[in-house]
Design a protein around this motif. Structure first.
Motif, PDB file in Angstrom:
ATOM      1  N   TYR A  57     -18.680  43.996  52.376  1.00  0.00           N
ATOM      2  CA  TYR A  57     -17.387  44.434  51.862  1.00  0.00           C
ATOM      3  C   TYR A  57     -16.569  45.054  52.990  1.00  0.00           C
ATOM      4  O   TYR A  57     -17.094  45.836  53.782  1.00  0.00           O
ATOM      5  CB  TYR A  57     -17.585  45.483  50.759  1.00  0.00           C
ATOM      6  CG  TYR A  57     -18.295  44.985  49.530  1.00  0.00           C
ATOM      7  CD1 TYR A  57     -17.593  44.668  48.374  1.00  0.00           C
ATOM      8  CD2 TYR A  57     -19.686  44.836  49.524  1.00  0.00           C
ATOM      9  CE1 TYR A  57     -18.249  44.218  47.233  1.00  0.00           C
ATOM     10  CE2 TYR A  57     -20.349  44.377  48.394  1.00  0.00           C
ATOM     11  CZ  TYR A  57     -19.625  44.073  47.256  1.00  0.00           C
ATOM     12  OH  TYR A  57     -20.284  43.613  46.129  1.00  0.00           O
ATOM     13  N   GLY A  87     -14.372  47.622  54.906  1.00  0.00           N
ATOM     14  CA  GLY A  87     -13.950  49.009  54.880  1.00  0.00           C
ATOM     15  C   GLY A  87     -12.694  49.158  55.717  1.00  0.00           C
ATOM     16  O   GLY A  87     -12.008  48.177  56.023  1.00  0.00           O
ATOM     17  N   GLN A  94     -27.472  49.756  50.688  1.00  0.00           N
ATOM     18  CA  GLN A  94     -26.198  49.663  51.374  1.00  0.00           C
ATOM     19  C   GLN A  94     -26.394  50.070  52.834  1.00  0.00           C
ATOM     20  O   GLN A  94     -27.293  50.842  53.159  1.00  0.00           O
ATOM     21  CB  GLN A  94     -25.159  50.579  50.721  1.00  0.00           C
ATOM     22  CG  GLN A  94     -24.838  50.193  49.282  1.00  0.00           C
ATOM     23  CD  GLN A  94     -23.856  51.147  48.629  1.00  0.00           C
ATOM     24  OE1 GLN A  94     -23.745  52.305  49.025  1.00  0.00           O
ATOM     25  NE2 GLN A  94     -23.161  50.666  47.614  1.00  0.00           N
ATOM     26  N   LEU A 137     -23.814  50.811  56.447  1.00  0.00           N
ATOM     27  CA  LEU A 137     -22.552  50.791  57.160  1.00  0.00           C
ATOM     28  C   LEU A 137     -22.731  50.066  58.500  1.00  0.00           C
ATOM     29  O   LEU A 137     -23.673  50.341  59.246  1.00  0.00           O
ATOM     30  CB  LEU A 137     -22.051  52.208  57.421  1.00  0.00           C
ATOM     31  CG  LEU A 137     -21.542  53.003  56.218  1.00  0.00           C
ATOM     32  CD1 LEU A 137     -21.183  54.416  56.659  1.00  0.00           C
ATOM     33  CD2 LEU A 137     -20.341  52.320  55.584  1.00  0.00           C
ATOM     34  N   SER A 186     -24.392  45.080  51.448  1.00  0.00           N
ATOM     35  CA  SER A 186     -25.119  45.412  50.226  1.00  0.00           C
ATOM     36  C   SER A 186     -26.084  44.283  49.900  1.00  0.00           C
ATOM     37  O   SER A 186     -25.701  43.107  49.885  1.00  0.00           O
ATOM     38  CB  SER A 186     -24.148  45.622  49.058  1.00  0.00           C
ATOM     39  OG  SER A 186     -24.833  45.933  47.868  1.00  0.00           O
ATOM     40  N   ARG A 232     -27.233  54.769  49.219  1.00  0.00           N
ATOM     41  CA  ARG A 232     -25.809  55.114  49.185  1.00  0.00           C
ATOM     42  C   ARG A 232     -25.287  55.243  50.611  1.00  0.00           C
ATOM     43  O   ARG A 232     -25.727  56.111  51.374  1.00  0.00           O
ATOM     44  CB  ARG A 232     -25.595  56.432  48.433  1.00  0.00           C
ATOM     45  CG  ARG A 232     -24.112  56.829  48.278  1.00  0.00           C
ATOM     46  CD  ARG A 232     -23.995  58.203  47.650  1.00  0.00           C
ATOM     47  NE  ARG A 232     -24.527  58.238  46.306  1.00  0.00           N
ATOM     48  CZ  ARG A 232     -23.833  57.958  45.200  1.00  0.00           C
ATOM     49  NH1 ARG A 232     -22.559  57.617  45.293  1.00  0.00           N
ATOM     50  NH2 ARG A 232     -24.389  58.031  44.014  1.00  0.00           N
ATOM     51  N   VAL A 247     -19.337  47.423  54.726  1.00  0.00           N
ATOM     52  CA  VAL A 247     -20.452  47.889  53.911  1.00  0.00           C
ATOM     53  C   VAL A 247     -21.269  46.670  53.496  1.00  0.00           C
ATOM     54  O   VAL A 247     -20.789  45.813  52.746  1.00  0.00           O
ATOM     55  CB  VAL A 247     -19.974  48.651  52.669  1.00  0.00           C
ATOM     56  CG1 VAL A 247     -21.184  49.117  51.846  1.00  0.00           C
ATOM     57  CG2 VAL A 247     -19.113  49.838  53.055  1.00  0.00           C
ATOM     58  N   ARG A 288     -21.262  54.440  51.813  1.00  0.00           N
ATOM     59  CA  ARG A 288     -20.001  53.782  51.440  1.00  0.00           C
ATOM     60  C   ARG A 288     -18.835  54.762  51.569  1.00  0.00           C
ATOM     61  O   ARG A 288     -19.010  55.904  51.948  1.00  0.00           O
ATOM     62  CB  ARG A 288     -20.085  53.265  50.002  1.00  0.00           C
ATOM     63  CG  ARG A 288     -20.393  54.335  48.962  1.00  0.00           C
ATOM     64  CD  ARG A 288     -20.749  53.710  47.636  1.00  0.00           C
ATOM     65  NE  ARG A 288     -21.014  54.704  46.612  1.00  0.00           N
ATOM     66  CZ  ARG A 288     -21.753  54.476  45.540  1.00  0.00           C
ATOM     67  NH1 ARG A 288     -22.297  53.299  45.338  1.00  0.00           N
ATOM     68  NH2 ARG A 288     -21.943  55.433  44.643  1.00  0.00           N
ATOM     69  N   ASN A 289     -17.637  54.255  51.213  1.00  0.00           N
ATOM     70  CA  ASN A 289     -16.411  55.065  51.193  1.00  0.00           C
ATOM     71  C   ASN A 289     -16.194  55.779  52.528  1.00  0.00           C
ATOM     72  O   ASN A 289     -15.971  56.983  52.573  1.00  0.00           O
ATOM     73  CB  ASN A 289     -16.437  56.075  50.043  1.00  0.00           C
ATOM     74  CG  ASN A 289     -16.277  55.403  48.693  1.00  0.00           C
ATOM     75  OD1 ASN A 289     -15.611  54.377  48.583  1.00  0.00           O
ATOM     76  ND2 ASN A 289     -16.894  55.966  47.667  1.00  0.00           N
TER      77      ASN A 289
END
Length: 349
Positions: free
Chosen positions: A68, A70, A93, A95, A84, A114, A82, A116-117
């Motif tokens: 995904y 970022g 996940q 980075l 997954s 976890r 990201v 993310r974001n």
């Protein structure tokens, strides 16, 4: 190849986009700056692609896992991704930093439940993200390098989420469930001092985002028993609803214009359709940019603030579309079969 749909008649709000061409010309598209990265499912999995405003596409990632997009680095040369996947029956996940001009991605840490974001520091030497490496969900600071060491900025047992670095790099806004419901807090980016609580309502306040000039925080709340976007100063003052009296459905996916003067956002209706609106930060009635007869989502501003890219299902597939900042010239940008979504528009430097 190009499709288009403008707002016919009155779109809503205080004013209506002026009549204009039904699609952007090739010359106008070539004049738009920068590149757009997006998530595509055209290959049967989720990969990151990029496209120029005149339609030239390049695949950015092709790992076995779903990836995904970022945020891009401040210089626009790298992209946080990201990844997954699933291992031993558990979803993970990771980075990664992907050079946009080619080369191998750099994994910042081992796979975890976890990660993310993420949000970059303004000089590109550090970032913050959600992590469960040391707790349920912490906001951590780390360098964009292999085997980066997480430095915890938050220590809340119930978790902190959705961090966003201020434009000057001194503060990090995030959401923490310290007292049982999500509220917006601001932490010092260097990890010192006590956090400043911004919201105090008993409903959910989440997804804080800074204006590019650092003067406002934007967040979504269900305090009116419906999703609405709110503006507040970073010290907690001047709280108000973005759309004022112009509420037109659950609000989400809001983004500041580059000059911090406008916010584009999505109002979603009960029938599943959605409409893109723009509101001035200074106040006044919002203006609808799309006509509400389709599902139009995920707006992102061009770097010069003259156009927007957005996601629409109007032609039977999920594709990226362009339009001028007043809603005219709505033009299909991607045409490959398979969903294209999550666009971000920036200028590599």
């Amino acid at each position: 190849m190009l499709g288009a749909m403008g707002c016919e008649g009155r779109c809503g709000g205080a004013s209506t986009p002026a009549p204009g061409p039904q699609s952007l010309s090739e010359a106008e598209r070539r004049a738009l700056p920068g590149t757009i990265v997006f998530l595509s499912e055209r290959a049967g999995q989720k990969d990151v692609w990029r496209v120029t405003p005149d339609g030239k596409e390049t695949q950015v990632t092709s790992a076995p896992e779903d990836e995904y997009p970022g945020p891009p680095s401040p210089d626009g040369q790298r992209l946080l991704v990201v990844a997954s996947g699933e291992a031993n029956g558990r979803v993970f996940q990771q980075l990664r930093v992907q050079p946009l001009e080619g080369g191998a991605a750099v994994a910042l840490h081992p796979p975890r439940s976890r990660a993310r974001n993420a949000s970059w520091g303004p000089d590109g030497t550090w970032l913050v993200a959600e992590s469960d490496a040391q707790g349920f969900s912490d906001v951590v600071r780390l360098a964009p390098t292999a085997n980066a060491v997480d430095t915890r900025l938050t220590h809340e047992k119930a978790g902190c989420f959705e961090p966003a670095v201020s434009p000057d790099g001194t503060q990090v806004a995030c959401v923490c469930s310290t007292e049982g419901d999500p509220e917006v807090y601001v932490y010092r980016a260097d990890g010192t001092g006590e956090p400043r609580r911004i919201t105090t309502f008993y409903k959910e306040d989440r997804s804080p985002r800074w204006s590019p000039d650092g003067q406002w925080l934007l967040f979504v709340s269900d305090r009116e028993r419906r999703e609405r976007m709110y503006l507040v100063r970073p010290d907690g003052s001047d709280l108000r609803v973005l759309s004022g009296e112009g509420f037109a459905g659950d609000e989400r996916e809001a983004v500041f214009s580059p000059d911090s003067q406008r916010v584009a956002y999505v109002a979603r209706h009960a029938d599943g359709k959605s409409r893109i609106w723009v509101a001035k930060v200074a106040g006044g009635a919002p203006v609808a940019l799309t006509d509400g007869t389709h599902r139009d989502d995920m707006p992102a501003w061009s770097p010069d603030g003259k156009a927007l890219v957005f996601v629409s299902e109007r032609d039977g597939d999920t594709d990226l579309f362009l339009m001028r900042a007043d809603g005219t010239g709505q033009t299909r940008l991607t045409t490959a079969k398979g969903a294209d979504w999550l666009p971000t528009w920036f200028v590599p430097r």
